[in-house]
Design a protein around this motif. Structure first.
Motif, PDB file in Angstrom:
ATOM      1  N   PHE A 113     111.406  61.451  69.011  1.00  0.00           N
ATOM      2  CA  PHE A 113     112.308  60.463  68.668  1.00  0.00           C
ATOM      3  C   PHE A 113     113.911  60.423  67.864  1.00  0.00           C
ATOM      4  CE2 PHE A 113     107.778  57.760  67.580  1.00  0.00           C
ATOM      5  CZ  PHE A 113     108.477  57.383  68.878  1.00  0.00           C
TER       6      PHE A 113
ATOM      7  N   ASP B  55     103.840  56.847  64.713  1.00  0.00           N
ATOM      8  CA  ASP B  55     103.652  56.492  65.759  1.00  0.00           C
ATOM      9  C   ASP B  55     102.505  57.825  66.075  1.00  0.00           C
ATOM     10  OD1 ASP B  55     103.814  54.859  68.110  1.00  0.00           O
ATOM     11  OD2 ASP B  55     104.838  56.177  69.562  1.00  0.00           O
TER      12      ASP B  55
ATOM     13  N   HIS C 222      99.814  59.041  68.817  1.00  0.00           N
ATOM     14  CA  HIS C 222      98.975  59.032  69.827  1.00  0.00           C
ATOM     15  C   HIS C 222      97.413  60.006  70.406  1.00  0.00           C
ATOM     16  CE1 HIS C 222     101.708  55.918  70.088  1.00  0.00           C
ATOM     17  NE2 HIS C 222     103.069  56.186  71.408  1.00  0.00           N
TER      18      HIS C 222
ATOM     19  N   HIS D 261     104.424  61.839  73.721  1.00  0.00           N
ATOM     20  CA  HIS D 261     105.030  60.984  72.590  1.00  0.00           C
ATOM     21  C   HIS D 261     104.165  61.898  71.382  1.00  0.00           C
ATOM     22  CE1 HIS D 261     105.195  57.395  73.844  1.00  0.00           C
ATOM     23  NE2 HIS D 261     105.623  57.409  72.207  1.00  0.00           N
TER      24      HIS D 261
ATOM     25  N   ASP E  55      98.803  50.542  72.747  1.00  0.00           N
ATOM     26  CA  ASP E  55      99.688  50.849  72.489  1.00  0.00           C
ATOM     27  C   ASP E  55      99.602  49.962  71.610  1.00  0.00           C
ATOM     28  OD1 ASP E  55     102.041  52.435  72.328  1.00  0.00           O
ATOM     29  OD2 ASP E  55     102.994  51.707  73.692  1.00  0.00           O
TER      30      ASP E  55
HETATM   31 ZN    ZN Z   1     104.787  55.346  71.210  1.00  0.00          ZN
END
Ligand code: ZN
Ligand code: VGL
Length: 214
Positions: free
Chosen positions: A18, A56, A58, A90, A122
């Motif tokens: 980010f 975050d 994923h 990401h 998400d």
């Molecule tokens: Zn994300």
């Protein structure tokens, strides 16, 4: 502002992907000047009695990745739980992009809460996944620890900070966003919509000086 032991700083997603790339690594979903808020966040964390970080996190083929659907980033799809914006890949679990930015200096953080780890849902919010139903466990953690007031900062203002603040407030926590310690992705209308949504929910946006010079 008087601070007490029931206050915590909630730092949202201060991860390499980010932020602008460092030595050409990270930056998959870079927020403009996302790294510039980090010294301020370090100072805020030194001042607040408790700090919690979100990450975050994923899996490959995540529902929020444009590549999963052979679509372009920033399109919106209809997910089973509602509209879902598609992003560049990401914060892949265990990647360098998912690691915290090297300038983040908060070794005293008491919890690292991972979110978005389910392939099919998400999670922008640190409290509830994007189905607005599946809890992450953070509310229970905070309640059990006697934390009643949250100061939010980090990335991105118009997504994960926004939804974390709204859910935190709805779940009964006094919630404040530190505006100069957050930066936005800035999709069309996303910042104005965030400002409106926070105001409608009664979530104040304050300048960090209110907390640092107390
Ligand atoms: Zn994300
Ligand atoms: C975020 C988009 C996708 C955020 C996370 O941290 O705001 N935005 N995943």
């Amino acid at each position: 502002m008087t601070l007490t032991q029931s206050d915590a700083l909630l730092v949202i997603d201060l991860q390499n992907d980010f932020c602008p790339p460092v030595h050409r690594a990270g930056g998959a979903l870079a927020v403009t000047e996302g790294d510039t808020i980090i010294p301020l966040i370090n100072a805020l964390a030194a001042r607040l009695p408790h700090t919690i970080l979100t990450q975050d996190w994923h899996p490959t083929g995540h529902i929020s990745f444009a590549t999963t659907h052979a679509k372009d980033p920033y399109e919106t799809i209809a997910a089973p739980y509602g509209p879902q914006v598609l992003w560049p890949d990401h914060c892949l679990q265990h990647s360098h992009g998912a690691a915290f930015h090297p300038a983040l200096d908060v070794p005293q953080a008491e919890l690292i809460l991972r979110k978005g780890f389910r392939q099919e849902i998400d999670s922008y919010s640190a409290f509830l996944e994007n189905d607005h139903t599946t809890p992450t466990g953070l509310a229970g953690y905070l309640r059990e620890r006697g934390i009643t007031r949250l100061f939010l900062c980090g990335l991105a203002y118009d997504f994960c900070v926004r939804y974390s603040a709204l859910d935190g407030k709805a779940l009964g926590f006094e919630t404040i966003v530190i505006e100069d310690a957050s930066k936005a992705v800035n999709l069309p209308h996303s910042v104005a919509d965030t400002n409106d949504a926070l105001a409608a929910a009664g979530i104040p946006r304050v300048h960090s000086s209110k907390i640092l010079i107390a």
